[in-house]
Each structure stands twice: as C-alpha cells, then as structure tokens.
Write a protein that holds these residues in place. Structure first.
Motif: not given
Length: 428
Positions: A36, A41, A107, A131
């Motif tokens: 992620a 993210f 996420w 996510v």
RNA sequence: GUGGGCGUAGCUCAGUUGGUUAGAGCGCCAGGUUGUGGUCCUGGAGGCCGCGGGUUCGACCCCCGUCGCUCACCCCA
C-alpha cells in the motif's frame, strides 16, 4: 469457596489467533502495508460500527448481507448501529464527511462481521484488508487497484489465482440492460430456480449471480452486460482490460460476475484461488462505485476499491503449500541464560535490546539445563551465558545455538566488547 | 435458517458385548553424580470422560435434552 465456573469461550464464529499462527498474520499484514505504501496509499482508520444506514444504502437493502447478516445493535441512546460487514461503505462515509483532497488513496485492515453459520473459510468475525481510491474514474486507477491486489497475492507466494472481470455499466446503460434482461427473463421465468422465480422481477441481476443450473441455462441464452454498454462504459472497460494486459496480468471476462453489493458500477472483479475447493474460493474482489458517495449524502465522486479476506488468503496459502514462508524473517537474535544467582539478566537484556538485538531470556531462576532448553526452543541464534564465573569476571559467554559441534561453539568476552562482538557475529 | 459428523489429559487420539484404580504418543516438570541445548534413559504432575437428566445393581460406553466444535447447503471474504 467460590462456585466452579465454566470457562468462557470465544463467541460462535470467532477465533483467537495465537503464536505461531499469528506470525503468518503479521507477515501478511506487513506485506500488504508495504504494498500500500509503495502504491501511494495511506492508512485510514474508521469506527468498527456505523449507523445502519451507512451499510444499507450502499450495499443494497435487499442484499443478503443487509437483510439477514448484519450485526445490528442499539446503544443506550436508542441509536441503531451495525458492526461493519465490509470495508468500503465506512471508508466512503469518512470520505464524504471529511472531504479530503482527491484522488484519495486509502488502505485498511479491519475485522468484518456477518451473522451466519460458520464453516471453513467463513466466520462471523473475519478480517479484510483492501484499498479504495476516490475522486477519479480514470481507467488507469482501475488497473492500478487490480494490479496492487494481483502483485500482493504473488508476493505472498500464491501462483494459482484467477482474475475474473466484468463491467456493469453506469446507471443508465445498466438500466437499459436490466430492461432487456427482464424482458428475456419474463419469457423464461418458469425455468428459473425456485428462489428466483419469485424475485427475478425485482432484482434480475441477482439471477445472473445464481449458481443453479436452472438459472444458468436461462441466462446463458439471454443478453449479456458487456454487449450492452454505452460507448463511454465500453471504452472505459476496454481501457481497463488493455491496461491489465499491458502489465502482463491475465483477466478472464465473466459476463455473469455481478457480486453481492448493489453499489458497483462499471468495473467489477473477483480473485479466485484455484487451490481452494468449493464455495470459499473467492479470496478477494471489488469494483467501481461511482454513485456511492452520493448515496451516502456526498457530492458525486467516482470510486473504486478491492477487499480481500485474510482468513481466505491464509487458506489459499495453506492449500498452495506456501503458508510457512516467514515473510518477516523474524527470529530471535539472542537468548540470555543467567545462572549468576544475581539477576544479571535484567540489566544485560536491557542493554542488548537497546543495542537493537531481538533478545529474550528465561525467568524464575531455573537450572542452567532448563534455561538452555528454553534457549534452544526459542529459535535464537546465540545464547548469552552469565554464570557465577562470568559474573565475577565481568564477562559473558556467547554460544552459537545453531552450531553442530557443541564443544567449540562458544567464546567468552568482556562486558565492554559484548555488543561489538555480537554485531560482528550476526552480520557474518 | 436446514442437514451430517464429533465432544475422553495442554495437543492428537485409544478405550474391549455397559463392570469396579480411564490409557498412549507428543508436550510440560524433575533427575541421569553441582555451570551448556538438538538424541537417549528414568521418574513425575496433569482428566466432575462438554453439561443436565434418564435407564441400570453398576454408565466414558445405552436413551433424551442442552451447549460447543466441525463440515456442507444458502450467500459471501
């Protein structure tokens, strides 16, 4: 004398995860967090429970999840809440509430709750990671989200994962399609399965999702979604598929793929672990939800995401024989064996840990033999021995616990040289 | 919500047509001549035989109920 008490147990459909099993969770979660991060993210935490409407509006009032699987309760203020049955709706609610700058790439990892009878790979409390991206309908994002999942599965060691993909169109072209589908079903209704004979009019898309031969035989003759998309949706879908294939990610078009939640529009997809049997093969899935923000009271905002079941992933890893890979490579460096009679271990362990070594020790002033056994089972690389001799001389003995010849596997060093010597040994 | 299988030591399981002190392996603890772990040997701790009721002179074993675990259906992660 108190009454004998029958021990408490974890509630039906829930599980405690202890070591060494929990190490697999740690590795899996850390791997996902790393992915992620690499895809840009950031972690988002939202409450475990929400007003019931957050989930009802999004996933559909008459979906099975909303109808009979939600964990609903009332608090002391007579407010009706539900434990989250999945991740997306909560995240979108948070997006609507805070209006962060877009594209918003979030996420999560969270427990998820569904009130149903447990069986292999299906529990009342399970865990999902995933996510979401809000604020763009660029097909490149669809590709990125799917690629993230795909590469994550590969990093875990899964090799037999299939990607099924479909497009459900946007609101209008889907409505056109649903009308066509209804027309088709109307002439064939008597051949549908018992359940859908009753419900096909209200929710014709669910018939596509039905696994019964009766319904499959009817729908296979009928119109398919991808053939009836508007130009924009068709173009979007083609760009997603093309993007995936440019990354070497093979997808299989599944025109029947509708999935369980009503909020999906355009791209929908599902990951199936071929190593798993039966109904629990689906290890993850997701799709685009371009109207969900509005349904939750926000401005029109495109979104897409995927979620994966941690327990299902673990089952798939087990089935592919790759569950025991140590993704974090977490092993103890040192184990302190203290027979000085003076609690020498307390300060020594503190010093070694502060120097950065993963260090454990024995307690209760047990015999040397007993402590050595614990050291051995701990998996530590070296035992640090402090007996009366070492203690008096201001030294410790460093013993290699993995050496095959017991005799010459140790050396004694002065207190001041301990950290340097161990660093040296461990980096060899 | 419906149906199948199972509940005996921490774990995996034996337990003979119902008969008196319920067993094994692994794990755990302590020893094998007083400082050293993987093997081996010896000894030890640890079971209201899921819970409640019934049948019986007598139940871990048979019957009923109940709770729990598990698998499948439905649906999903």
């Amino acid at each position: 004398m108190s009454e004998p008490v029958t021990p408490f147990q974890a509630p039906v459909g829930t599980h405690d995860v202890l070591g060494p099993e929990s190490a697999k969770w740690e590795g899996l979660i850390a791997t996902f967090a790393d992915f992620a991060y690499r895809y840009g993210f950031s972690l988002v935490l939202t409450p475990l429970f929400e007003e019931v409407g957050v989930f009802n509006r999004g996933i559909g009032e008459d979906s099975d999840v909303a109808k009979k699987e939600m964990y609903i309760f009332e608090d002391r203020g007579q407010r009706r809440f539900a434990l989250r049955p999945e991740g997306t709706a909560s995240l979108v609610r948070a997006f609507v509430q805070h209006q962060p700058k877009t594209p918003w790439k979030a996420w999560y990892i969270t427990p998820a709750f569904r009130y149903e009878r447990p069986q292999a790979g299906r529990y009342r409390q399970h865990h999902q990671l995933g996510v979401e991206v809000l604020g763009t309908d660029d097909p490149a994002v669809d590709v990125e989200v799917i690629a993230l999942a795909w590469r994550f599965y590969a990093a875990l060691g899964l090799t037999r994962v299939r990607l099924l993909i479909n497009s459900m169109g946007h609101e209008e072209c889907r409505a056109d399609y649903v009308a066509l589908l209804r027309e088709h079903l109307a002439s064939q209704a008597v051949w549908l399965c018992d359940e859908h004979q009753k419900s096909w009019w209200e929710n014709p898309l669910r018939v596509l999702d039905c696994k019964k031969d009766a319904c499959i035989n009817v729908t296979i003759e009928g119109p398919m979604l991808p053939d009836h998309l508007c130009d924009d949706c068709r173009d979007h879908f083609q760009r997603v598929v093309a993007g995936l294939s440019s990354l070497g990610i093979a997808s299989t078009l599944d025109p029947r793929l509708v999935r369980g939640f009503d909020y999906y529009t355009r791209t929908t997809f599902e990951f199936v672990a071929e190593a798993l049997e039966g109904a629990q093969k689906s290890i993850g899935g997701g799709g685009r939800y371009d109207r969900l923000s509005e349904q939750l009271g926000g401005k029109p905002t495109s979104g897409i995401g995927f979620g994966s079941g941690v327990e299902r992933l673990l089952l798939a890893l087990e089935a592919e024989g790759v569950a025991d890979r140590d993704l974090l490579n977490r092993t103890l460096d040192l184990f302190v064996v203290d027979t000085s009679g003076e609690d020498a271990a307390t300060a020594l362990v503190d010093r070694l840990r502060s120097a950065g070594f993963a260090t454990d020790r024995a307690y209760d002033r047990r015999s040397m033999k007993a402590q050595m056994k614990v050291a051995d089972k701990s998996g530590a690389r070296y035992a640090i021995l402090v007996g009366p001799q070492e203690y008096a001389a201001g030294e410790v003995t460093i013993r290699d616990l993995r050496s095959e010849n017991f005799g010459q596997a140790q050396q004694t060093v002065a207190q001041k040289d301990i950290v340097a010597t161990i660093s040296d040994l461990l980096t060899k």
